[in-house]
Motif scaffolding. Sequence first.
Motif, PDB file in Angstrom:
ATOM      1  N   ILE A 255       0.866  -1.182   0.004  1.00 25.75           N
ATOM      2  CA  ILE A 255      -0.133  -0.098   0.078  1.00 25.75           C
ATOM      3  C   ILE A 255       0.816   1.227   0.070  1.00 25.75           C
ATOM      4  O   ILE A 255       0.379   2.300  -0.409  1.00 25.75           O
ATOM      5  CB  ILE A 255      -0.934   0.070   1.150  1.00 25.75           C
ATOM      6  CG1 ILE A 255      -2.095  -1.000   0.909  1.00 25.75           C
ATOM      7  CG2 ILE A 255      -1.667   1.384   1.471  1.00 25.75           C
ATOM      8  CD1 ILE A 255      -3.121  -1.258   2.391  1.00 25.75           C
ATOM      9  N   ILE A 256       2.067   1.179   0.645  1.00 25.11           N
ATOM     10  CA  ILE A 256       2.891   2.248   0.601  1.00 25.11           C
ATOM     11  C   ILE A 256       3.425   2.621  -0.560  1.00 25.11           C
ATOM     12  O   ILE A 256       3.463   3.545  -1.266  1.00 25.11           O
ATOM     13  CB  ILE A 256       4.091   2.071   1.736  1.00 25.11           C
ATOM     14  CG1 ILE A 256       3.580   1.961   3.042  1.00 25.11           C
ATOM     15  CG2 ILE A 256       5.122   3.323   1.584  1.00 25.11           C
ATOM     16  CD1 ILE A 256       4.706   1.622   4.290  1.00 25.11           C
ATOM     17  N   TYR A 257       3.859   1.398  -1.537  1.00 24.33           N
ATOM     18  CA  TYR A 257       4.188   1.652  -2.800  1.00 24.33           C
ATOM     19  C   TYR A 257       3.124   2.352  -3.560  1.00 24.33           C
ATOM     20  O   TYR A 257       3.225   3.174  -4.678  1.00 24.33           O
ATOM     21  CB  TYR A 257       4.732   0.667  -3.349  1.00 24.33           C
ATOM     22  CG  TYR A 257       6.243   0.020  -3.026  1.00 24.33           C
ATOM     23  CD1 TYR A 257       7.310   0.817  -3.588  1.00 24.33           C
ATOM     24  CD2 TYR A 257       6.473  -0.828  -2.268  1.00 24.33           C
ATOM     25  CE1 TYR A 257       8.220   0.704  -3.373  1.00 24.33           C
ATOM     26  CE2 TYR A 257       7.693  -1.167  -1.713  1.00 24.33           C
ATOM     27  CZ  TYR A 257       8.700  -0.654  -2.384  1.00 24.33           C
ATOM     28  OH  TYR A 257      10.111  -0.609  -2.276  1.00 24.33           O
ATOM     29  N   LEU A 258       2.034   1.913  -3.301  1.00 24.69           N
ATOM     30  CA  LEU A 258       0.721   2.160  -4.125  1.00 24.69           C
ATOM     31  C   LEU A 258       0.600   3.446  -4.122  1.00 24.69           C
ATOM     32  O   LEU A 258      -0.252   4.261  -5.165  1.00 24.69           O
ATOM     33  CB  LEU A 258      -0.451   1.326  -3.755  1.00 24.69           C
ATOM     34  CG  LEU A 258      -1.639   1.072  -4.501  1.00 24.69           C
ATOM     35  CD1 LEU A 258      -1.182   0.261  -6.011  1.00 24.69           C
ATOM     36  CD2 LEU A 258      -2.699   0.174  -4.095  1.00 24.69           C
ATOM     37  N   TYR A 259       0.699   4.175  -3.038  1.00 22.02           N
ATOM     38  CA  TYR A 259       0.488   5.703  -2.870  1.00 22.02           C
ATOM     39  C   TYR A 259       1.448   6.304  -3.820  1.00 22.02           C
ATOM     40  O   TYR A 259       0.935   7.338  -4.495  1.00 22.02           O
ATOM     41  CB  TYR A 259       0.919   6.113  -1.574  1.00 22.02           C
ATOM     42  CG  TYR A 259       0.704   7.632  -0.942  1.00 22.02           C
ATOM     43  CD1 TYR A 259      -0.429   8.288  -1.107  1.00 22.02           C
ATOM     44  CD2 TYR A 259       1.897   8.228  -1.123  1.00 22.02           C
ATOM     45  CE1 TYR A 259      -0.417   9.599  -0.925  1.00 22.02           C
ATOM     46  CE2 TYR A 259       1.959   9.741  -1.033  1.00 22.02           C
ATOM     47  CZ  TYR A 259       0.897  10.317  -0.997  1.00 22.02           C
ATOM     48  OH  TYR A 259       0.829  11.727  -0.611  1.00 22.02           O
ATOM     49  N   ARG A 260       2.535   5.907  -3.938  1.00 25.06           N
ATOM     50  CA  ARG A 260       3.536   6.694  -4.878  1.00 25.06           C
ATOM     51  C   ARG A 260       3.099   6.362  -6.272  1.00 25.06           C
ATOM     52  O   ARG A 260       3.103   7.014  -7.209  1.00 25.06           O
ATOM     53  CB  ARG A 260       5.093   6.092  -4.713  1.00 25.06           C
ATOM     54  CG  ARG A 260       6.100   6.877  -5.503  1.00 25.06           C
ATOM     55  CD  ARG A 260       5.986   8.312  -5.348  1.00 25.06           C
ATOM     56  NE  ARG A 260       6.033   8.882  -4.292  1.00 25.06           N
ATOM     57  CZ  ARG A 260       5.647  10.243  -3.710  1.00 25.06           C
ATOM     58  NH1 ARG A 260       5.126  10.914  -4.710  1.00 25.06           N
ATOM     59  NH2 ARG A 260       5.890  10.442  -2.589  1.00 25.06           N
ATOM     60  N   VAL A 261       2.592   4.974  -6.607  1.00 23.86           N
ATOM     61  CA  VAL A 261       2.166   5.009  -7.927  1.00 23.86           C
ATOM     62  C   VAL A 261       0.742   5.698  -8.435  1.00 23.86           C
ATOM     63  O   VAL A 261       1.005   6.240  -9.503  1.00 23.86           O
ATOM     64  CB  VAL A 261       1.718   3.366  -7.979  1.00 23.86           C
ATOM     65  CG1 VAL A 261       1.070   3.000  -9.342  1.00 23.86           C
ATOM     66  CG2 VAL A 261       2.863   2.475  -7.810  1.00 23.86           C
TER      67      VAL A 261
END
Lengths: 88, 176
Positions: free
Chosen positions: A17-23
């Motif tokens: 989810i942390i990566y998804l925020y950046r995506v």
Amino acid sequence: MTGFHLFVLDILAVMIIIYLYRVVRGPTVYDRVLGLNGISTKAIILLVVIGTVYGRVDMFVDISTGYALLNLVGALAIIKYLEQRGTA
Amino acid sequence: MTYSFELPLLVLLILTAGGAIVVKDLISAVIILGSYSFFLAIVWAWLGAVDVAFVEAVVGAGLATVFFLLTLFGAAPKDTLIRRTPPPIAAVIALPVLGLLLLYAADDLPAFGDLQAPASVHVSPYYLQNSLSDTQTPNVVTAVLMDYRALDTMMETAVIFTAGIACWLILRRRAS
């Protein structure tokens, strides 16, 4: 499935989810590409952990290997597109 | 209701689906749809359908992304930006109601792995008992696909062949 497995799976989901925020929010396309690569590494581990939960690691390792190879192809295609377009 | 790992997967799916809708350019939407497709593959793997997960990861996350990008290669850069119009009021009201109705209907579905579910009692026992003697094929899935439903599979092959020809025509026009 033990509590340890569930703990590992949940930690991996939070990291995704942390990566998804950046995506999703990423200002430039390069942020999104890097985020997608991070998601794919976490997701490969996630698949192997699911394999240990079901006791069929051999099959799940096949899936994760195939996905890792195809993710490389996808990333190369995206980079090729950005190179041809010139700007991001 | 006990907590299980389906819940984080559902959150990831909803986040990626919403993200693909709200981004402003098509290349970002393609990237986010690739991750959406991969979370779907994890859902299949979590439900034990390993072969479906493999196909979803290969076709959905890998091939579809590449095909979308090949299509974007042929589009002008200004066409890859999305100008969004606000959704009509009827859709804003009707779609959540439809979602609630579907959730209400999903309550009546048999539980996952239920031995008394209609899918488990209707024809599955026949296939499991007789497929080896009927078709001489050790794999039950292969026997069902290639023998009991051979006509169905043949028509599916025709559909995939047509889709392949369409892809080839579109990509060939880009090269010339």
